[in-house]
Write a protein that holds these residues in place. Sequence first.
Motif, PDB file in Angstrom:
ATOM      1  N   LYS A 102      -4.555 107.914   4.916  1.00  0.00           N
ATOM      2  CA  LYS A 102      -5.390 106.714   4.856  1.00  0.00           C
ATOM      3  C   LYS A 102      -5.343 105.956   6.177  1.00  0.00           C
ATOM      4  N   PHE A 103      -4.187 105.941   6.816  1.00  0.00           N
ATOM      5  CA  PHE A 103      -4.087 105.232   8.090  1.00  0.00           C
ATOM      6  C   PHE A 103      -4.838 105.977   9.191  1.00  0.00           C
ATOM      7  N   MET A 104      -4.875 107.295   9.131  1.00  0.00           N
ATOM      8  CA  MET A 104      -5.614 108.056  10.134  1.00  0.00           C
ATOM      9  C   MET A 104      -7.112 107.773  10.034  1.00  0.00           C
ATOM     10  N   THR A 105      -7.605 107.533   8.832  1.00  0.00           N
ATOM     11  CA  THR A 105      -9.015 107.159   8.677  1.00  0.00           C
ATOM     12  C   THR A 105      -9.303 105.848   9.401  1.00  0.00           C
ATOM     13  N   LEU A 106      -8.356 104.917   9.316  1.00  0.00           N
ATOM     14  CA  LEU A 106      -8.506 103.652  10.040  1.00  0.00           C
ATOM     15  C   LEU A 106      -8.494 103.885  11.551  1.00  0.00           C
ATOM     16  N   LEU A 107      -7.569 104.690  12.038  1.00  0.00           N
ATOM     17  CA  LEU A 107      -7.475 104.937  13.478  1.00  0.00           C
ATOM     18  C   LEU A 107      -8.750 105.575  14.029  1.00  0.00           C
ATOM     19  N   CYS A 108      -9.330 106.478  13.274  1.00  0.00           N
ATOM     20  CA  CYS A 108     -10.534 107.162  13.752  1.00  0.00           C
ATOM     21  C   CYS A 108     -11.727 106.220  13.878  1.00  0.00           C
ATOM     22  N   SER A 109     -11.672 105.069  13.205  1.00  0.00           N
ATOM     23  CA  SER A 109     -12.788 104.119  13.289  1.00  0.00           C
ATOM     24  C   SER A 109     -12.835 103.406  14.635  1.00  0.00           C
ATOM     25  N   TYR A 110     -11.844 103.635  15.508  1.00  0.00           N
ATOM     26  CA  TYR A 110     -11.811 102.997  16.824  1.00  0.00           C
ATOM     27  C   TYR A 110     -12.400 103.881  17.920  1.00  0.00           C
ATOM     28  N   GLU A 111     -13.106 104.920  17.540  1.00  0.00           N
ATOM     29  CA  GLU A 111     -13.664 105.833  18.543  1.00  0.00           C
ATOM     30  C   GLU A 111     -14.609 105.109  19.495  1.00  0.00           C
ATOM     31  N   ASN A 112     -15.398 104.181  18.976  1.00  0.00           N
ATOM     32  CA  ASN A 112     -16.349 103.418  19.796  1.00  0.00           C
ATOM     33  C   ASN A 112     -15.922 101.951  19.900  1.00  0.00           C
ATOM     34  N   MET A 113     -14.636 101.721  20.073  1.00  0.00           N
ATOM     35  CA  MET A 113     -14.108 100.359  20.061  1.00  0.00           C
ATOM     36  C   MET A 113     -14.752  99.467  21.113  1.00  0.00           C
ATOM     37  N   PHE A 114     -15.074 100.004  22.282  1.00  0.00           N
ATOM     38  CA  PHE A 114     -15.577  99.174  23.378  1.00  0.00           C
ATOM     39  C   PHE A 114     -17.103  99.079  23.414  1.00  0.00           C
ATOM     40  N   THR A 115     -17.764  99.659  22.424  1.00  0.00           N
ATOM     41  CA  THR A 115     -19.233  99.563  22.375  1.00  0.00           C
ATOM     42  C   THR A 115     -19.744  99.023  21.044  1.00  0.00           C
ATOM     43  N   MET A 116     -18.895  98.958  20.014  1.00  0.00           N
ATOM     44  CA  MET A 116     -19.338  98.489  18.702  1.00  0.00           C
ATOM     45  C   MET A 116     -19.391  96.967  18.678  1.00  0.00           C
ATOM     46  N   ARG A 117     -20.396  96.443  17.976  1.00  0.00           N
ATOM     47  CA  ARG A 117     -20.589  94.995  17.867  1.00  0.00           C
ATOM     48  C   ARG A 117     -19.835  94.448  16.650  1.00  0.00           C
ATOM     49  N   CYS A 118     -19.348  93.251  16.811  1.00  0.00           N
ATOM     50  CA  CYS A 118     -18.658  92.558  15.711  1.00  0.00           C
ATOM     51  C   CYS A 118     -19.640  92.308  14.578  1.00  0.00           C
TER      52      CYS A 118
ATOM     53  N   VAL B  76     -20.274  92.426  21.470  1.00  0.00           N
ATOM     54  CA  VAL B  76     -19.290  93.464  21.766  1.00  0.00           C
ATOM     55  C   VAL B  76     -17.961  92.829  22.156  1.00  0.00           C
ATOM     56  N   LEU B  77     -18.015  91.834  23.032  1.00  0.00           N
ATOM     57  CA  LEU B  77     -16.822  91.103  23.453  1.00  0.00           C
ATOM     58  C   LEU B  77     -16.885  89.694  22.881  1.00  0.00           C
ATOM     59  N   CYS B  78     -15.745  89.182  22.453  1.00  0.00           N
ATOM     60  CA  CYS B  78     -15.719  87.834  21.889  1.00  0.00           C
ATOM     61  C   CYS B  78     -15.895  86.804  23.001  1.00  0.00           C
ATOM     62  N   VAL B  79     -16.361  85.620  22.632  1.00  0.00           N
ATOM     63  CA  VAL B  79     -16.614  84.565  23.613  1.00  0.00           C
ATOM     64  C   VAL B  79     -15.313  84.126  24.268  1.00  0.00           C
ATOM     65  N   GLU B  80     -14.256  83.987  23.463  1.00  0.00           N
ATOM     66  CA  GLU B  80     -12.959  83.558  23.986  1.00  0.00           C
ATOM     67  C   GLU B  80     -12.107  84.782  24.304  1.00  0.00           C
ATOM     68  N   GLY B  81     -11.791  84.974  25.544  1.00  0.00           N
ATOM     69  CA  GLY B  81     -10.920  86.065  25.949  1.00  0.00           C
ATOM     70  C   GLY B  81     -11.632  87.331  26.346  1.00  0.00           C
ATOM     71  N   HIS B  82     -12.913  87.453  25.943  1.00  0.00           N
ATOM     72  CA  HIS B  82     -13.700  88.645  26.291  1.00  0.00           C
ATOM     73  C   HIS B  82     -12.968  89.933  25.895  1.00  0.00           C
TER      74      HIS B  82
END
Length: 288
Positions: A238-254, A260-266
């Motif tokens: 189950k945890f590996m399923t969570l980890l795999c969801s970060y494949e597009n971490m730097f391009t996915m929108r909140c 893509v990047l938050c206003v505070e801290g970018h």
Amino acid sequence: MSPPPAVESQVQALTDLYNSIQNARHHPRDLLKTSIAPNPLPLTHPSLLLYSQQLKDIAHTLRSDAVQSALRAAKESEKADGQNIMNNVRRENRKRRRPPSPESPQPYTVIERQSSSLFPVTKDDVAPLKSLELIEYIRQFNKKNSSYKLGIWQGTRSSTRDLKNPAILRFTIKDVLTAYLTVSYTSNDLVLLVESVTTFGPRERKLPHSQSDYSVYRMLSQEFGRMIHSDPQVGLQKFMTLLCSYENMFTMRCDKCQRVLCVEGHVAAVERVWNESDGQWQPRHVSC
């Protein structure tokens, strides 16, 4: 309108008799001992003499003309109209008035405690992975996913292939992250549970017990710690399923602010929230 003087005197006579009888009823327990009781009071004891005289006075008052006349008048009055006369007036008057009883306690209702786990419970959940099945699971995992790679991390080269307990797994997503997972099991339960996760940049050369030089990966490690804390019994699959969801971490929108990047801290959306409707992990900024 006041009652006639004769009636007043009769009521007073009966009241005095009643009070005398009530006083006599409060004799100490020594007076109630029989002759066969141990250590009875002698008949010449002052207390017995006093109580005996008190009873004689009551008997004398009861036989007096005033009391007998009052008793006859009361009996005749009762025969003439006895509808509102209660036989237990004294007992009713002496009964203490109790405050209203509080509401009866309601029966205990068992409330199902909602799970605080941040991980989903789905119908497709597979059987928990046991320690003896880990090697085969890693082989199958790497065959199905070309972008991911999972393996057992060892600090030094070892000739033995026995799985340590706890063991450290190394998981990588190409050009995104490297994660070290500490998994363990017990002798009574061989199911592998995830204890902790530390993440680093894809090109960082760090040991599992250290921390990343980049704030985004330090925040990601903290987020994984929060997830594990919500469900300490989370299994490896189950945890590996969570980890795999970060494949597009730097391009996915909140999913909240659609950035893509938050206003505070970018910083990228390092938090994940399970969406029941589509059965997917949705990205979210920590500040959102």
